[in-house]
Scaffold this motif. Structure first.
Motif, mmCIF file in Angstrom:
data_model
loop_
_atom_site.group_PDB
_atom_site.id
_atom_site.type_symbol
_atom_site.label_atom_id
_atom_site.label_comp_id
_atom_site.label_asym_id
_atom_site.label_seq_id
_atom_site.Cartn_x
_atom_site.Cartn_y
_atom_site.Cartn_z
ATOM 1 N N LYS A 2 84.977 19.034 -4.913
ATOM 2 C CA LYS A 2 83.704 19.706 -4.696
ATOM 3 C C LYS A 2 82.554 18.711 -4.804
ATOM 4 C CE LYS A 2 80.925 23.630 -6.223
ATOM 5 N NZ LYS A 2 80.821 24.772 -7.171
ATOM 6 N N ARG A 6 79.909 17.579 -1.865
ATOM 7 C CA ARG A 6 78.463 17.633 -2.041
ATOM 8 C C ARG A 6 77.831 16.286 -1.692
ATOM 9 N NH1 ARG A 6 75.141 19.323 -7.571
ATOM 10 N NH2 ARG A 6 73.056 19.065 -6.664
ATOM 11 N N PHE A 9 77.865 16.072 2.155
ATOM 12 C CA PHE A 9 76.817 16.901 2.753
ATOM 13 C C PHE A 9 75.429 16.329 2.475
ATOM 14 C CE2 PHE A 9 80.015 20.498 2.586
ATOM 15 C CZ PHE A 9 80.140 20.575 3.959
ATOM 16 N N PRO A 21 75.378 23.184 3.629
ATOM 17 C CA PRO A 21 75.418 24.317 2.693
ATOM 18 C C PRO A 21 74.188 24.350 1.787
ATOM 19 C CG PRO A 21 77.539 23.198 2.783
ATOM 20 C CD PRO A 21 76.588 22.348 3.566
ATOM 21 N N ARG A 22 73.888 25.494 1.275
ATOM 22 C CA ARG A 22 72.690 25.686 0.465
ATOM 23 C C ARG A 22 72.729 24.905 -0.845
ATOM 24 N NH1 ARG A 22 71.167 32.161 0.963
ATOM 25 N NH2 ARG A 22 70.773 32.162 3.222
ATOM 26 N N THR A 24 73.454 21.951 -1.231
ATOM 27 C CA THR A 24 73.077 20.561 -1.005
ATOM 28 C C THR A 24 71.590 20.382 -1.301
ATOM 29 O OG1 THR A 24 74.713 20.487 0.770
ATOM 30 C CG2 THR A 24 73.175 18.637 0.613
#
Length: 270
Positions: A2, A6, A9, A21-22, A24
């Motif tokens: 995960k 992150r 991203f 994705p939010r 980030t």
């Protein structure tokens, strides 16, 4: 996993306009670590640039296809690197001291040097890409698989976009960052130099496309590295190191250098 996602991203958010994705954000820690994925982001830019080329080349013309490919790349990155190159042209074209160069580079307005530089680099990119499809051996006896027919051209795009994005990472490792971090595009990726182990991932990623190409194309790495570090040396001479705009200029010039090297090897070595 995960955490790595992150970081990836974060790199995608930093270098492109693609949605992420939010979760980030602009965490300084993740931005510093995101440089390891810069060449992988180059793969994404190459893929999104290659698709319109294949479509327009099949149904309209090669010239329109190349223009569509260039535009797709610019839309994907938001002209992130091109803007840096234009700012460098303005700054080093109009400034004669470190202070003046840095002041011009921070100016969001585009001057005559920047406009001319932007036009020149896009024109050169078009001409170089126009030459590349002509040296694709498969076009002499094309199959129904367009990806196979243009596999060397497509691999060239992937290699160019990944290798050229590796060059700024290497420059960050061996040269000093200058100017105010609060006004720089490289904030805060340049706050800490990438360690040698951290360079292994981007180096391997940038070299993967060469696995599927004739070994002679590995020779293209030599002029690309030489030109990238020559630019870095030039920047160090005038301003004591590099800025975010300088890294963008290095990426753009490295990409053009790679295309030119590919054409030379295709024509005179293979």
């Amino acid at each position: 996993m995960k955490k790595e996602l992150r970081i990836f991203f974060t790199a995608m958010m930093f270098l492109t306009r693609l949605p992420v994705p939010r979760f980030t954000d602009h965490s300084p820690d993740y931005l510093e670590k995101s440089v390891r994925y810069f060449p992988l982001i180059g793969w994404m830019v190459a893929a999104l640039s290659a698709l319109p080329f294949l479509i327009f080349n099949k149904y309209i013309s090669e010239d329109i296809a190349i223009v569509a490919s260039i535009i797709a790349g610019i839309l994907t990155t938001g002209a992130f690197h091109e803007d840096g190159f234009a700012d460098v042209c303005d700054a080093f074209g109009g400034g004669w001291t470190k202070e003046k160069i840095l002041l011009i580079m921070k100016d969001s307005r585009l001057g005559s040097y920047g406009v001319i530089g932007m036009m020149a680099i896009l024109f050169c990119k078009f001409l170089l890409l126009k030459e590349l499809p002509k040296f694709t051996p498969d076009l002499q006896a094309p199959s129904i698989n367009i990806f196979y027919n243009y596999r060397y051209f497509l691999l060239t795009l992937f290699a160019a976009h990944s290798l050229s994005r590796l060059m700024p990472v290497l420059v960050m490792r061996y040269y000093e960052y200058v100017t105010d971090p609060d006004t720089s595009k490289s904030k805060p990726t340049a706050a800490q130099k990438p360690t040698f182990p951290a360079l292994l991932v981007p180096i391997i990623t940038a070299l993967i496309p060469f696995v599927f190409m004739p070994w002679q194309f590995l020779l293209t790495i030599i002029p690309v590295v030489y030109i990238a570090f020559s630019l870095a040396k030039y920047f160090k001479k005038w301003i004591g190191g590099y800025t975010g705009d300088c890294l963008g200029a290095i990426q753009q010039v490295s990409e053009l250098s790679f295309y030119l090297s590919m054409i030379i090897i295709w024509r005179y070595v293979l």
